[in-house]
Design a protein around this motif. Structure first.
Motif, PDB file in Angstrom:
ATOM      1  N   UNK A   1       0.810  -1.205   0.000  1.00  0.00           N
ATOM      2  CA  UNK A   1       0.000   0.000   0.000  1.00  0.00           C
ATOM      3  C   UNK A   1       0.848   1.263   0.000  1.00  0.00           C
ATOM      4  N   UNK A   2       1.911   1.301   0.799  1.00  0.00           N
ATOM      5  CA  UNK A   2       2.738   2.504   0.865  1.00  0.00           C
ATOM      6  C   UNK A   2       3.441   2.748  -0.457  1.00  0.00           C
ATOM      7  N   UNK A   3       3.904   1.674  -1.107  1.00  0.00           N
ATOM      8  CA  UNK A   3       4.613   1.850  -2.377  1.00  0.00           C
ATOM      9  C   UNK A   3       3.661   2.350  -3.460  1.00  0.00           C
ATOM     10  N   UNK A   4       2.427   1.884  -3.440  1.00  0.00           N
ATOM     11  CA  UNK A   4       1.425   2.359  -4.412  1.00  0.00           C
ATOM     12  C   UNK A   4       1.152   3.839  -4.182  1.00  0.00           C
ATOM     13  N   UNK A   5       1.047   4.248  -2.924  1.00  0.00           N
ATOM     14  CA  UNK A   5       0.816   5.651  -2.597  1.00  0.00           C
ATOM     15  C   UNK A   5       1.978   6.511  -3.091  1.00  0.00           C
TER      16      UNK A   5
ATOM     17  N   UNK B   1      11.987  11.590  -5.696  1.00  0.00           N
ATOM     18  CA  UNK B   1      12.138  10.889  -4.415  1.00  0.00           C
ATOM     19  C   UNK B   1      10.950   9.971  -4.146  1.00  0.00           C
ATOM     20  N   UNK B   2       9.761  10.358  -4.556  1.00  0.00           N
ATOM     21  CA  UNK B   2       8.575   9.519  -4.358  1.00  0.00           C
ATOM     22  C   UNK B   2       8.690   8.208  -5.132  1.00  0.00           C
ATOM     23  N   UNK B   3       9.181   8.281  -6.354  1.00  0.00           N
ATOM     24  CA  UNK B   3       9.375   7.075  -7.151  1.00  0.00           C
ATOM     25  C   UNK B   3      10.494   6.218  -6.554  1.00  0.00           C
ATOM     26  N   UNK B   4      11.549   6.851  -6.073  1.00  0.00           N
ATOM     27  CA  UNK B   4      12.659   6.129  -5.448  1.00  0.00           C
ATOM     28  C   UNK B   4      12.218   5.372  -4.199  1.00  0.00           C
ATOM     29  N   UNK B   5      11.424   6.015  -3.373  1.00  0.00           N
ATOM     30  CA  UNK B   5      10.915   5.350  -2.158  1.00  0.00           C
ATOM     31  C   UNK B   5      10.025   4.177  -2.542  1.00  0.00           C
ATOM     32  N   UNK B   6       9.193   4.337  -3.561  1.00  0.00           N
ATOM     33  CA  UNK B   6       8.318   3.254  -4.009  1.00  0.00           C
ATOM     34  C   UNK B   6       9.142   2.057  -4.469  1.00  0.00           C
ATOM     35  N   UNK B   7      10.201   2.305  -5.225  1.00  0.00           N
ATOM     36  CA  UNK B   7      11.054   1.214  -5.718  1.00  0.00           C
ATOM     37  C   UNK B   7      11.754   0.515  -4.556  1.00  0.00           C
ATOM     38  N   UNK B   8      12.256   1.270  -3.606  1.00  0.00           N
ATOM     39  CA  UNK B   8      12.910   0.677  -2.430  1.00  0.00           C
ATOM     40  C   UNK B   8      11.912  -0.193  -1.664  1.00  0.00           C
ATOM     41  N   UNK B   9      10.698   0.283  -1.479  1.00  0.00           N
ATOM     42  CA  UNK B   9       9.685  -0.502  -0.768  1.00  0.00           C
ATOM     43  C   UNK B   9       9.377  -1.798  -1.515  1.00  0.00           C
TER      44      UNK B   9
END
Length: 166
Positions: free
Chosen positions: A1-5, A21-29
């Motif tokens: 859910x967090x990565x989709x957000x 940074x939002x896309x980077x965090x999603x990929x890390x998650x």
């Protein structure tokens, strides 16, 4: 859910100038979730391998004295209070207290780590159940002699059963 957000925050909510940074965090998650899934699958596989090897240590049949006669029965049919006949080459079908022992030795290395064979005796050698030589444990191999013994624990109530149910 967090990565989709985080992906949604990157695009389409990011507008004309989305923050990378939002896309980077999603990929890390996603990577963390994938690694956690791989680790859990490995643990399940490893646990099932250990359980299979423990099951292989258990005997399939045993000699039991019932009604004054010695009968061969499935080891899973042994009940507390049965008198079992233990012979060289067999495995102990349950936790038992030795009633008679003739040069009786068991290999308990897989269970207790004891490197030397344990000489069985009818006398209690220690108040500690795990250290007394008048006890033989389910799944241990009989490497010498023979004995008759009283079944004191079966199934999950045995030392081996308690280990496998952890």
């Amino acid at each position: 859910p967090a990565s989709i957000l985080m992906v949604i925050c990157y695009q389409p909510l990011g507008g004309d100038n989305p923050q990378i940074i939002n896309l980077g965090v999603a990929i890390v998650l996603w990577i963390v979730i994938l690694l956690q899934g791989i680790f859990n699958a490995y643990q399940d596989w490893s646990s099932s391998s250990v359980m299979s090897s423990i099951t292989g240590m258990l005997p399939s049949s045993t000699l039991v004295m019932r009604g004054g006669q010695i009968k061969e029965i499935l080891a899973e049919k042994v009940v507390k209070g049965d008198i079992v006949v233990l012979q060289i080459g067999n495995k102990v079908p349950a936790d038992v207290r030795l009633l008679s022992a003739d040069q009786f030795k068991t290999d308990q290395s897989a269970l207790t780590g004891e490197s030397e064979p344990v000489m069985g005796t009818t006398k209690e050698t220690s108040p500690n159940f795990m250290e007394s030589h008048n006890i033989a444990f389910m799944g241990t191999s009989i490497i010498e002699g023979q004995a008759t013994a009283l079944v004191v624990s079966t199934g999950n109530n045995t030392v081996m059963g308690q280990i496998t149910s952890m």
